[in-house]
Design an enzyme around this catalytic site. Structure first.
Site, PDB file in Angstrom:
ATOM      1  N   CYS A   1       0.653  -1.232  -0.017  1.00  0.00           N
ATOM      2  CA  CYS A   1       0.447   0.002  -0.179  1.00  0.00           C
ATOM      3  C   CYS A   1       1.307   1.336  -0.207  1.00  0.00           C
ATOM      4  O   CYS A   1       1.365   2.285   0.410  1.00  0.00           O
ATOM      5  CB  CYS A   1      -1.181  -0.464   1.210  1.00  0.00           C
ATOM      6  SG  CYS A   1      -2.319  -1.369   0.739  1.00  0.00           S
ATOM      7  N   GLU A   2       1.554   1.781  -1.700  1.00  0.00           N
ATOM      8  CA  GLU A   2       2.690   2.276  -1.228  1.00  0.00           C
ATOM      9  C   GLU A   2       2.395   3.010  -2.051  1.00  0.00           C
ATOM     10  O   GLU A   2       3.285   1.601  -3.423  1.00  0.00           O
ATOM     11  CB  GLU A   2       3.816   2.153  -0.741  1.00  0.00           C
ATOM     12  CG  GLU A   2       4.532   1.714   0.550  1.00  0.00           C
ATOM     13  CD  GLU A   2       5.019   3.232   1.624  1.00  0.00           C
ATOM     14  OE1 GLU A   2       4.596   4.308   1.284  1.00  0.00           O
ATOM     15  OE2 GLU A   2       4.173   2.755   2.486  1.00  0.00           O
TER      16      GLU A   2
END
Ligand code: PLP
Length: 415
Positions: A342-343
């Site tokens: 989640c980046e």
């Protein structure tokens, strides 16, 4: 020798099908070629034979026990930067007389462990460190050999995160300080100053910065050599670059040696080298399976099961790694290869022409043998990948894939 080649349109690591390995051991998967590792080492040994250097493999590049053992069996020593790397090197059977210990922040515990092992020398980065090594050695009734790290203030023409020999970098000391520190160390109990060290940066593709750095330290080497009998060694560090990008001209050891050997011969010192990336980089790939192919506004995202936690270099340094389909294809597509983390910085390639493969196919990320697994983490609670070492038609697991229980090892849940 090419470590990774296509046979019947399937990528092979030496004589072993990468597809079969991925099927058996799962993905993401690091695969290394033992013969490629040894070929790189041999190439360097031969190119620099005229100065008979001690080549100390820089363990931070790939610290798997079997990889360290491979280089050690090929005749290399090791360059370490922590007590953990010392532990690994000794476990892998490296002779302590071939271990050199670098780093700006060695703790007393690390210094004492290295003194007990009687390593070849510490590379020393400050006056404070000299004193600390001396105190530890006196306490243990021994003497620590030290080589002062000079910061020659040379621009290695590389990414600023991996430039280490410029004034603004934290590494080493300027030549005038080294001269003073050397003089003081000669009179100090507990240490024996045996030489100088430098390491100007990593992924250097041009011999010029090496030449400039050696030229800059030559007067100091001559002066210290003529003054002190204990001065016998010059450690020129690592930093040799490899060909990541299509336009990169890898730094050939013979081309580098042609420029450096005459300068080094003239010094008449024991030469130490500390390559990491050059020895391990090209001998490794990271294999990953495509999960989804997703169209967004104006580009395609190939979502794979490897992520920045497995291979940090693209996110961290905007580094380029060649990416190829394991099942050879001519079809290409423009897009990104991204992981599940989640980046937005979680990518392995950005805005590139990539193999056009559907979900469930395999991709190989090349040049992943150095600073690949060693920089991996459990971010997003992802177990770390398995590692495989191939030698001709034999493939051995040299690190098991982490299990979910490994993720919580050492954690304590409050009542
Ligand atoms: C002191 C020292 N020696 C050697 C190396 C290895 O560098 P490379 O992998 O670029 O050869 C490094 C890398 O950071 C280093 O800091």
């Amino acid at each position: 020798m090419q470590a990774f080649t296509y046979r019947n349109q399937i990528l092979h690591a030496e004589d072993v099908s990468v597809e079969d390995l991925a099927e058996t051991y799962g993905t993401p998967l690091y695969i290394y070629s033992r013969r490629k590792f040894l070929q790189q080492l041999k190439g360097l040994q031969q190119a620099f034979a005229a100065v008979d250097p001690l080549i100390c493999y820089s363990v931070k590049a790939n610290s798997n026990l079997s990889v360290i053992k491979t280089f050690s069996e090929g005749g290399a020593g090791v360059d370490i930067v922590s007590g953990g790397e010392l532990f690994r090197a000794r476990r892998a059977g490296v002779d302590a007389s071939k271990i050199v210990f670098a780093g700006v922040g060695k703790t007393s515990a690390e210094i004492e462990a290295a003194l007990r092992e009687k390593i070849r020398f510490f590379t020393v980065e400050s006056e404070g460190e000299t004193e600390r090594i001396a105190q530890c050695a006196v306490r243990l009734g021994t003497v620590g050999r030290i080589a002062f790290r000079v910061n020659p203030d040379v621009d290695p023409q590389t990414h600023r995160y991996i430039s280490t020999g410029k004034q603004e970098n934290k590494f080493g000391m300027d030549p005038a300080r080294v001269r003073e520190a050397f003089k003081r160390a000669v009179a100090m109990p507990g240490v024996e100053p045996v030489g100088l060290h430098m390491h100007i940066g990593s992924q250097i593709l041009n011999p010029d910065p090496f030449v400039e750095a050696i030229r800059k330290v030559t007067p100091l080497c001559r002066e210290l050599r003529d003054k002190y009998d204990s001065f016998k060694t010059l450690d020129i560090g690592g930093g040799l670059g490899i060909g990541y990008e299509p336009d990169d001209q890898p730094l050939e050891p013979t081309a580098l040696a042609e420029r450096l050997v005459p300068l080094l011969q003239e010094l008449d010192l024991q030469i130490v080298m500390e390559p990491g990336r050059y020895l391990a980089g090209e001998g490794g790939i990271l294999v990953t399976r495509v999960q989804y192919v997703k169209d967004s506004y104006h580009k395609k995202f190939i979502v794979v099961d490897a992520a920045m936690n497995d291979l940090l270099r693209p996110s961290f340094y905007q580094a380029y790694h060649p990416i190829a389909a394991v099942r050879e294809t001519e079809k290409t597509v423009l897009g990104d290869v991204v992981g599940p983390i989640c980046e937005s910085g979680d990518f392995l390639a950005q805005d590139r022409t990539l193999p056009n493969v559907p979900a469930n196919e395999l991709l190989a990320v090349h040049c992943a043998g150095a600073y690949g697994f060693t920089m991996s983490s459990n971010y997003n609670s992802r177990p770390r990948a398995a590692e495989i070492l191939v030698d001709r038609n034999q493939a051995r697991v040299i690190r098991e894939r982490e299990k979910l229980d490994d993720l919580i090892r050492g954690e304590i849940m409050e009542d």
